[in-house]
Design a protein around this motif. Structure first.
Motif, PDB file in Angstrom:
ATOM      1  N   LYS A  74     -41.361 -27.823  25.715  1.00  7.09           N
ATOM      2  CA  LYS A  74     -42.132 -26.644  26.149  1.00  7.09           C
ATOM      3  C   LYS A  74     -43.372 -27.082  26.923  1.00  7.09           C
ATOM      4  N   ARG A 118     -44.952 -20.403  23.379  1.00  5.11           N
ATOM      5  CA  ARG A 118     -43.701 -19.669  23.582  1.00  5.11           C
ATOM      6  C   ARG A 118     -43.928 -18.419  24.416  1.00  5.11           C
ATOM      7  N   SER A 160     -42.699 -26.410  14.959  1.00  7.04           N
ATOM      8  CA  SER A 160     -41.859 -25.235  15.191  1.00  7.04           C
ATOM      9  C   SER A 160     -42.564 -24.029  14.594  1.00  7.04           C
ATOM     10  N   LYS A 177     -35.464 -23.187  24.117  1.00  5.04           N
ATOM     11  CA  LYS A 177     -34.489 -23.607  23.112  1.00  5.04           C
ATOM     12  C   LYS A 177     -34.819 -24.993  22.561  1.00  5.04           C
ATOM     13  N   SER A 214     -40.246 -16.162  32.275  1.00  7.03           N
ATOM     14  CA  SER A 214     -38.818 -16.455  32.107  1.00  7.03           C
ATOM     15  C   SER A 214     -37.909 -15.795  33.134  1.00  7.03           C
ATOM     16  N   SER A 255     -42.329 -17.329  28.010  1.00  6.53           N
ATOM     17  CA  SER A 255     -41.556 -16.084  28.063  1.00  6.53           C
ATOM     18  C   SER A 255     -42.046 -15.167  29.172  1.00  6.53           C
ATOM     19  N   LYS A 267     -35.723 -21.375  30.180  1.00  4.65           N
ATOM     20  CA  LYS A 267     -34.682 -21.060  29.205  1.00  4.65           C
ATOM     21  C   LYS A 267     -34.349 -22.283  28.365  1.00  4.65           C
ATOM     22  N   SER A 268     -34.269 -23.429  29.021  1.00  2.00           N
ATOM     23  CA  SER A 268     -33.989 -24.675  28.309  1.00  2.00           C
ATOM     24  C   SER A 268     -35.148 -25.055  27.396  1.00  2.00           C
TER      25      SER A 268
END
Length: 242
Positions: free
Chosen positions: A138, A112, A232, A132, A119, A116, A128-129
């Motif tokens: 990812k 993540r 997650s 989420k 981004s 970022s 961005k997609s």
């Protein structure tokens, strides 16, 4: 305000000051945590007049952390323990017990973070997609991104700082997969010499070495995902026993 109890950690030659304020109880909301962090930082500005203070909050019990504001409990706990001697401290090391590292959580968080960092680039729609989406999305985004095609990391973002942060996360995660905990730029540069130019913010570097290690990171993650129980992000203390 009473002088807060804090401990410095991280690289001995860091440009900023990374430290943790120990609190009795963690504030409940993000806003409350941020507000408290800022208030405590203001109280020690005179101690570090020429440094930027990167503050965190943590609850410490029985010689180890049980909750943190930013990052993961296991990583911050062990970083405080291992890098204590690299800094001039105001108190004895609060951390007397190491925590077992959660390697899966490190991969999830680093994935993540890497996205970022990029981004605000030409890949912002894709990223961005992906942010989420699930872990597979990812991974697909990381495989799609070509670092050499990034012209800018966004307004207010310095390329050298972003590359340093990316190199640090990639190397730290791959090393942890191999059973090695690295918490400073010097340690990582010794272990991954071809990432040294990014770690020390050299100017006018090409992306070849960073691209290589990002690809390795992705390949290791694609193998590791097969044994992940949870893909997650989660809190260390919710999935691990102290």
């Amino acid at each position: 305000m009473k002088t807060p109890i804090y401990q410095i950690f991280g690289s001995e030659n860091s440009l900023d000051v990374d430290l943790v304020f120990f609190v009795e109880k963690m504030p409940e909301t993000i806003v409350e945590k941020l507000t408290l962090s800022k208030e405590l930082s203001k109280s020690i500005v005179p101690v570090f007049p020429e440094k930027v203070i990167n503050a965190n909050l943590a609850v410490c019990k029985n010689g180890h952390l049980v909750e943190v504001y930013k990052g993961t409990t296991d990583e911050l706990n062990n970083a405080l323990f291992y890098t204590y001697r690299f800094h001039e401290q105001k108190q004895e090391n609060r951390i007397t017990k190491l925590l077992v590292r959660d390697i899966n959580l490190k991969f999830l968080r680093s994935t993540r973070m890497l996205l970022s960092f990029m981004s605000k680039t030409e890949y912002r729609v894709l990223i961005k997609s992906a942010l989420k989406g699930n872990l597979d999305e990812k991974i697909m985004a990381l495989e799609t991104i070509d670092l050499s095609k990034i012209a800018s990391f966004g307004k207010g973002s310095k390329k050298e700082d972003i590359l340093k942060s990316m190199a640090f996360q990639i190397a730290q995660t791959i090393a942890l997969q191999k059973g090695k905990e690295l918490y400073t730029k010097n340690q990582i540069a010794d272990y991954f010499p071809d990432l040294k130019e990014y770690l020390f913010r050299n100017e006018n570097v090409n992306f070849d070495h960073l691209k290589k290690w990002l690809s390795i990171f992705v390949e290791v993650l694609k193998t590791r995902i097969l044994i992940m129980r949870n893909t997650s992000e989660y809190k260390y203390e919710d999935e691990n026993y102290f």
